[in-house]
Design an enzyme around this catalytic site. Structure first.
Site, PDB file in Angstrom:
ATOM      1  N   GLU A 154      -8.757   7.185  -5.691  1.00 53.94           N
ATOM      2  CA  GLU A 154      -8.076   8.302  -5.037  1.00 53.94           C
ATOM      3  C   GLU A 154      -8.667   8.560  -3.649  1.00 53.94           C
ATOM      4  O   GLU A 154      -7.964   9.019  -2.746  1.00 53.94           O
ATOM      5  CB  GLU A 154      -8.165   9.551  -5.924  1.00 53.94           C
ATOM      6  CG  GLU A 154      -7.228  10.677  -5.526  1.00 53.94           C
ATOM      7  CD  GLU A 154      -5.747  10.394  -5.802  1.00 53.94           C
ATOM      8  OE1 GLU A 154      -5.421   9.372  -6.442  1.00 53.94           O
ATOM      9  OE2 GLU A 154      -4.907  11.208  -5.353  1.00 53.94           O
TER      10      GLU A 154
ATOM     11  N   HIS B   1       0.006   7.246   1.151  1.00 50.38           N
ATOM     12  CA  HIS B   1      -0.878   7.456  -0.003  1.00 50.38           C
ATOM     13  C   HIS B   1      -0.923   6.195  -0.883  1.00 50.38           C
ATOM     14  O   HIS B   1      -2.001   5.688  -1.209  1.00 50.38           O
ATOM     15  CB  HIS B   1      -0.358   8.656  -0.807  1.00 50.38           C
ATOM     16  CG  HIS B   1      -1.176   8.997  -2.009  1.00 50.38           C
ATOM     17  ND1 HIS B   1      -2.127   9.981  -2.003  1.00 50.38           N
ATOM     18  CD2 HIS B   1      -1.191   8.478  -3.265  1.00 50.38           C
ATOM     19  CE1 HIS B   1      -2.695  10.063  -3.203  1.00 50.38           C
ATOM     20  NE2 HIS B   1      -2.137   9.153  -3.983  1.00 50.38           N
ATOM     21  N   GLU B   2       0.249   5.691  -1.231  1.00 53.28           N
ATOM     22  CA  GLU B   2       0.287   4.505  -2.105  1.00 53.28           C
ATOM     23  C   GLU B   2      -0.246   3.275  -1.379  1.00 53.28           C
ATOM     24  O   GLU B   2      -0.840   2.394  -1.999  1.00 53.28           O
ATOM     25  CB  GLU B   2       1.701   4.266  -2.640  1.00 53.28           C
ATOM     26  CG  GLU B   2       2.263   5.422  -3.488  1.00 53.28           C
ATOM     27  CD  GLU B   2       1.353   5.861  -4.637  1.00 53.28           C
ATOM     28  OE1 GLU B   2       0.577   5.021  -5.128  1.00 53.28           O
ATOM     29  OE2 GLU B   2       1.412   7.047  -5.028  1.00 53.28           O
TER      30      GLU B   2
ATOM     31  N   HIS C 251      -3.941   3.152  -1.986  1.00 53.86           N
ATOM     32  CA  HIS C 251      -4.285   2.557  -3.289  1.00 53.86           C
ATOM     33  C   HIS C 251      -4.144   1.028  -3.251  1.00 53.86           C
ATOM     34  O   HIS C 251      -5.033   0.291  -3.654  1.00 53.86           O
ATOM     35  CB  HIS C 251      -3.358   3.107  -4.385  1.00 53.86           C
ATOM     36  CG  HIS C 251      -3.692   4.495  -4.849  1.00 53.86           C
ATOM     37  ND1 HIS C 251      -4.916   4.819  -5.396  1.00 53.86           N
ATOM     38  CD2 HIS C 251      -2.962   5.647  -4.879  1.00 53.86           C
ATOM     39  CE1 HIS C 251      -4.920   6.114  -5.744  1.00 53.86           C
ATOM     40  NE2 HIS C 251      -3.746   6.639  -5.432  1.00 53.86           N
TER      41      HIS C 251
END
Lengths: 507, 507
Positions: A298, A268-269, A272
């Site tokens: 997101e 997830h990170e 980003h």
């Protein structure tokens, strides 16, 4: 460079405006480094000085933005003959300038002080399961943020004004339409799953040492193509990603009983950070080198986390690497790992522990509650009751304490009303972008199974990242996917994936 | 708070001046965090953006300092009825303000650009042992810094003006007197050592793993009383210490063939950080909460490094801890460790590898050369020749290359003429302060042997640290030691310690 005495010509004004923007961006980037430092490496005792340093930097950025000269340069630049990219720069600065100058400094400072004080109050209230201890603070925050919205645009729905701080270009009607659709489609889907008798494999139970988890996090970042020359990974209590296109870092955390959590959080990170790293170097410091707002950001984290990291081909590819770090996984099949990564928990009360489907109902509940709080239709005192009722209605589960209920999230203590919806809006956009990428590149399963992520990443660079803030969010979505923002792809993806996984009728 | 329109009353002016000082201090502290990050954790690729962030912060600090309002507030505060502490605050801000406003911004920017470009040129010249490649840059830096000095004070010796950037309150005559004394006393002492036949034990030869060295560095910081709640240790290619009283960090480095180097370097940086941590919390951001200049700062690092860390009692105390990390040291006696920590190398060409005595001759040589460079009595082209001649004269050793000679240090590529002397001035002050502490507390050997450093530390807190910039350097020295700055204690200490160690006549 033109001196202050001359009336700035249009292109002079544009250049000077761009310089100001860069200066502000550098101050903000410095603040980002200070916050990373605070979360990751700062000794505890540094807090009082750090708070002052951050507050000074944020005052300076605010003053530079709201200075009279910014307004004059904006006005002059808006009259000038600019190209599309320059007009986009002016558009973005104008938006920030108008918002920042419309709110009195005293109110900005009051909100900032109230939220600074609110944090420990919320933390203690949650620890003590004592909503009443937090209620007066929440009341004040709601009132101040309503005032804030009134200053920005007295004619608009105040919640819409607040929402625009996180997502300025998707209107509230769109957000509401998408969230309502999610609720209406996901509630029956989740019910059907709960009523079914498929039990997904629990492939990741056991003990997973933190050091080996860290190694595995590096493995996954390596595999996805993270640029270590411009990044690093560390641990933080609440994982986040921060930085610029020259240095975009990720953080993660390791729970020794939950291997899957650290892998999905790292992916997830990565999403980003990977977006940030795809912004054009040459536009560092201007809106053209800055990321679009929370929905798009997101979408990038969710695309990698869910569409890649929770797919079956991904586990076919990555499970051997995981088994090398954790030999206990040698007996697990990719199918089992895939099932485990997509288990739907219909009895979970906590947003950050939610699966890909129920997650959105957690968001819908917050969205509905905060809208009514800001409109005045809901009293702060009634929040726990309404919260619990909605959990029962949408998720079939009722919190027994407020600590597990309406006190669980930090956001409202930050005064961040309007933030929550962007999580779901981003997931929805992730599905749309992923579908568009596959539409152009063909089915990506085989690539993922081979650990080949370059094509997908190139597509995202080309169609999303490199544009920075050149386009507004709706235009960027249309530019990248060929159609307006829609929840169709997410709904289709959710029904197909979970329909198969849970052997539901009609799938 | 008074509005801008009112004529500020004296105490209003003082308060507003203090606010400005705090704002500037916070911006500078943010810059310190960014530099720490760059040296310790930043991925390589972050450099271009980091350079811009740092340059923005330093422009902002400069603009805030040199703003007209600062001058007006200073003038008003100087007319006001202030107490001693407030007068000290005004004195320090005045000094910075006068210096910053006397130099044209273009020259400041030119110097900053030239030094930024000089760094890679110097690095390459050193790698290629090619002084001529660096000479034009050095020439430009000398000229620009001479101009800079001319702007600050056209009537003063330009080298004295530059020196005052690092040590504003000890005049150049004092510095010269002390350095000449060091030269005159140390040259014969070192000659006598070289002519003698005492061979100190080489207790620390072998291989020392970096991880165990890191553990041992933590051990030594624990023992000295480093406040981990306000600090941390990391590695950096060039060890340094940075921070505020709330967060003062040290860095060190590990050479696996040189255990002693990492221990003494860690103790040295502890001395700096410990000074910073002793500054009063309540004055954070004003000169009362800031450290005195380089002489005093270096006195703190040298006091701990040399008077504590290179003493025989210290090794009686610390050797068992070292032997626990490195069992090979079990056969070494404290006496042998003490000898090894104080070996005088009369054939060493490199300042940063010098022992406690010859170190000062390295400094004297640089001081004499840079003075003549700035006065114009020495041409840049003649630097290598003069450098080598002086090494031969003072140290009896002649560099074979300029890489090992006049290109070895980074300082001149930074344009830092006048910095070097403060290293020796600090060592000299360390001896004076240590003598004053023992005068009050009695012989500290026994405390050190027991690993008891609290009394010494308390004395330093009370007599040096807590004053911040309340006193000027000479006044602080007199306040702490009861007499004016003098080299007597250092000379006495050096003769006594090394006379005994090397069994010289008359000791």
């Amino acid at each position: 460079m033109a001196t202050e005495h001359q009336t700035a010509s249009g292109s002079d004004a544009y250049e000077r405006l761009e310089s100001r923007a860069k200066r502000i961006a550098n101050v903000k980037a410095a603040g980002g480094v200070l916050r990373w430092d605070q979360e990751v490496v700062m000794p505890e005792g540094g807090t009082p000085a750090r708070a002052k340093q951050l507050s000074t930097l944020s005052s300076i950025a605010h003053e530079e933005l709201t200075a009279e000269e910014t307004g004059e340069l904006l006005a002059a630049a808006e009259e000038a003959d600019l190209d599309e990219a320059e007009r986009a720069v002016v558009r973005e600065i104008r938006r920030h300038y108008d918002r920042a100058t419309s709110v009195p400094t005293e109110l900005v400072e009051e909100i900032s002080e109230t939220t600074a004080n609110a944090h420990p109050v919320w933390k203690e209230a949650r620890a003590d399961d004592d909503f009443e201890a937090f209620a007066p603070t929440l009341e004040t925050l709601v009132e101040r943020k309503r005032e804030y919205a009134e200053h920005v645009d007295p004619d608009a729905d105040p919640y819409e004004v607040l929402f625009a701080d996180y997502e300025p270009y998707l209107d509230l009607e769109t957000a509401e339409r998408v969230l309502t659709r999610l609720r209406d489609e996901l509630v029956p889907l989740i019910d059907a799953i709960a009523d079914g008798d498929v039990e997904p494999a629990r492939a990741f139970s056991g003990e997973f040492g933190a050091d080996a988890q860290e190694d595995l996090s590096r493995d996954v970042l390596d595999a996805l193509g993270y640029d270590w020359d411009r990044g690093r990974i560390d641990t933080a209590p609440h994982p986040f990603s921060t930085g610029t296109q020259f240095d975009a870092r990720v953080t993660t955390r390791f729970d020794e009983s939950d291997l899957l959590g650290s892998i999905t959080s790292t992916i997830h990170e990565f999403g980003h950070a990977n977006y940030t790293l795809g912004l054009p170097d040459e536009h560092y410091g201007t809106p053209l080198g800055d990321s679009r707002d929370l929905t798009v950001h997101e979408s990038q984290s969710r695309l990698w986390e869910n569409h890649v990291g929770r797919s079956e081909p991904f586990w076919e590819f990555f499970l051997p690497a995981a088994a090398e770090r954790f030999p206990a996984l040698e007996d697990v099949s990719a199918r089992e790992a895939f099932e485990a990564a997509n288990e739907v928990y219909d009895d979970n009360l906590i947003r950050v522990e939610a699966d890909e489907l129920t997650y959105h109902l957690h968001i819908v509940i917050r969205f509905e509650i905060e809208r009514e709080l800001i409109s005045g239709d809901l009293d702060v005192a009634d929040v726990p009751q309404v919260w619990n009722d909605k959990y029962e209605e949408y998720l079939g589960v009722r919190p027994e304490t407020d600590a597990e209920g309406c006190l669980q999230d930090i956001h409202w203590s930050h005064g961040s009303f309007g933030y929550f919806p962007t999580y779901s809006l981003g997931s929805v956009l992730a599905a749309q972008l992923y579908a568009a990428a596959e539409d152009e590149l063909g089915d990506l399963s085989e690539d993922i199974r081979e650990g080949e992520f370059d094509e997908l990443n190139e597509w995202l660079r080309e169609n999303v990242h490199r544009h920075g803030c050149l386009y507004t969010t709706p235009d960027l979505i249309e530019e990248a996917s060929g159609e307006p923002y829609t929840a169709d792809y997410f709904v289709e993806y959710a029904k197909r994936k979970y329909g198969r996984l849970y052997e539901l009728d009609g799938h």
